[in-house]
Motif scaffolding. Structure first.
Motif, short mmCIF file in Angstrom:
data_model
loop_
_atom_site.label_atom_id
_atom_site.label_comp_id
_atom_site.label_asym_id
_atom_site.label_seq_id
_atom_site.Cartn_x
_atom_site.Cartn_y
_atom_site.Cartn_z
N GLY A 41 0.33 -1.42 -0.61
CA GLY A 41 0.35 0.37 0.22
C GLY A 41 0.82 1.20 0.30
N THR A 42 0.17 2.14 0.54
CA THR A 42 0.65 3.67 0.35
C THR A 42 1.53 3.94 1.40
OG1 THR A 42 -1.34 4.79 -0.34
CG2 THR A 42 0.71 6.15 0.24
N GLY A 43 3.33 4.14 0.48
CA GLY A 43 4.47 4.77 1.26
C GLY A 43 5.05 3.42 1.90
N ASP A 44 4.63 1.83 1.22
CA ASP A 44 5.58 0.22 2.38
C ASP A 44 6.61 0.95 0.91
OD1 ASP A 44 3.92 -0.64 4.10
OD2 ASP A 44 2.64 -1.36 2.00
N ARG A 45 7.63 0.02 1.46
CA ARG A 45 8.66 -0.35 0.37
C ARG A 45 8.52 -1.53 0.31
NH1 ARG A 45 12.55 -0.33 5.58
NH2 ARG A 45 11.17 -1.53 5.89
N HIS A 61 3.64 0.38 -8.14
CA HIS A 61 3.55 2.04 -7.98
C HIS A 61 2.36 3.33 -7.58
CE1 HIS A 61 5.63 6.89 -9.32
NE2 HIS A 61 4.42 6.02 -9.78
N ALA A 62 1.35 2.65 -8.72
CA ALA A 62 0.02 3.46 -9.09
C ALA A 62 -0.71 2.70 -7.00
CB ALA A 62 -0.48 2.47 -9.51
N ARG A 63 -0.50 2.06 -6.10
CA ARG A 63 -1.07 1.82 -5.23
C ARG A 63 -0.44 2.99 -3.80
NH1 ARG A 63 -2.57 -4.33 -3.87
NH2 ARG A 63 -3.60 -4.82 -5.49
N GLY A 64 0.45 3.54 -4.86
CA GLY A 64 1.88 4.25 -3.99
C GLY A 64 2.64 3.85 -2.99
N ALA A 65 3.24 2.67 -3.39
CA ALA A 65 4.22 1.90 -2.61
C ALA A 65 5.60 2.03 -3.16
CB ALA A 65 4.05 0.69 -3.31
N ARG A 66 6.40 2.76 -2.45
CA ARG A 66 7.92 2.96 -2.70
C ARG A 66 8.93 1.41 -3.51
NH1 ARG A 66 10.56 4.99 2.48
NH2 ARG A 66 9.03 3.46 3.39
N GLU A 86 9.72 6.14 -11.97
CA GLU A 86 9.85 6.09 -10.49
C GLU A 86 10.66 5.12 -9.94
OE1 GLU A 86 6.30 7.71 -13.06
OE2 GLU A 86 7.01 6.26 -12.04
#
Length: 272
Positions: A41-45, A61-66, A86
């Motif tokens: 999810g968002t922010g997860d590596r 990436h579209a889910r906001g992950a790093r 990205e």
């Protein structure tokens, strides 16, 4: 690397475009379920191992992950960098990844364990680079093969194609049964308490796209196709057209039943 690893590297060299134009859409199907299993999810590596042209990396990436993504094949790395600029995309391969212990919140490997010579070492390496409490999710093709993959066996048999005895295989002592129990057992030996789901679907594709995989040297069918003379290729094509007729719809597309195994686990918070 094992002999099987070296064979795989040679087999995939320069084949990013051929893969993208043939089997990439097939392998993309479980990508969402794979990331769900990894709880990405968002922010997860997130580490995407064996990223290929970046299908799973792009979705993460579209889910906001790093996203960090690696592949052993330079043409795949270039394709993934173009698709997901990205992401941190690097050339690397299992079972030695250029990351310190516990770097990631989750690691995913979509149809990668099918292509490594030491699957247990590969899973242990995924565990090493994921933090305690993080997630690991992997997919493989099952055995017995689903109809989509069995189709090529039937085509080659009907065309009278002999199987060479010299193709490298995973050493028996390093292999594992390509079943739900076999896959969870592999993860268990790596110190992970795993669960496994079966994903079944009908892969819809143009007949030429499905032909282009082996014709472009992709997969085990491609390795076999590349060894044939022109007359044998003609026989294979005739049998291919005959066998795929069963799966063709009114729109001319094939509807090929297939399946994948998806195993997932949480990295223990204790050592040992």
């Amino acid at each position: 690397m094992t002999a099987f690893d070296e064979y795989e590297r040679a087999q995939w060299a320069g084949r990013a475009t051929a893969y993208r134009n043939s089997y990439a859409s097939l392998c993309a199907h479980p990508a969402g379920a794979l990331l769900d299993a990894a709880r990405a999810g968002t922010g997860d590596r997130i580490l995407d191992v064996g990223t290929g042209p970046g299908t799973v990396a792009a979705l993460a990436h579209a889910r906001g992950a790093r996203v960090t993504a690696v592949d052993a094949e330079p043409s795949m790395v270039e394709a993934a960098r173009r698709r997901v600029p990205e992401a941190d995309v690097r050339e690397a391969l299992l079972p030695r990844l250029p990351f310190t212990d516990g770097t990631f919140d989750a690691a995913v490997a979509n149809f990668v364990l099918n292509h490594v010579g030491d699957p247990l070492a590969a899973v242990r390496e995924l565990r090493r680079v994921v933090r305690p409490g993080g997630r690991i999710a992997v997919t493989i093709w099952p055995y017995p093969q689903p109809p989509a993959q069995q189709l090529w066996t039937a085509v080659f048999d009907a065309a009278g194609v002999e199987r060479p005895a010299d193709l490298p295989r995973v050493a028996p002592e390093r292999d594992f049964p390509r079943t739900a129990d076999g896959l969870t057992g592999l993860l268990t030996r790596a110190g992970l308490a795993a669960a496994c789901d079966t994903i079944s679907w009908s892969h819809r594709t143009d007949p030429e796209t499905w032909w282009n995989g082996p014709a472009g040297g992709i997969g085990s069918a491609g390795a076999l196709m590349s060894r044939q003379d022109p007359a044998t290729i003609t026989r294979i094509r005739t049998e291919y057209d005959r066998h795929t007729a069963t799966y063709r719809g009114a729109d001319g597309l094939l509807a090929l039943p297939t399946a994948a195994l998806l195993a997932h686990a949480t990295v223990p918070t204790h050592t040992g």
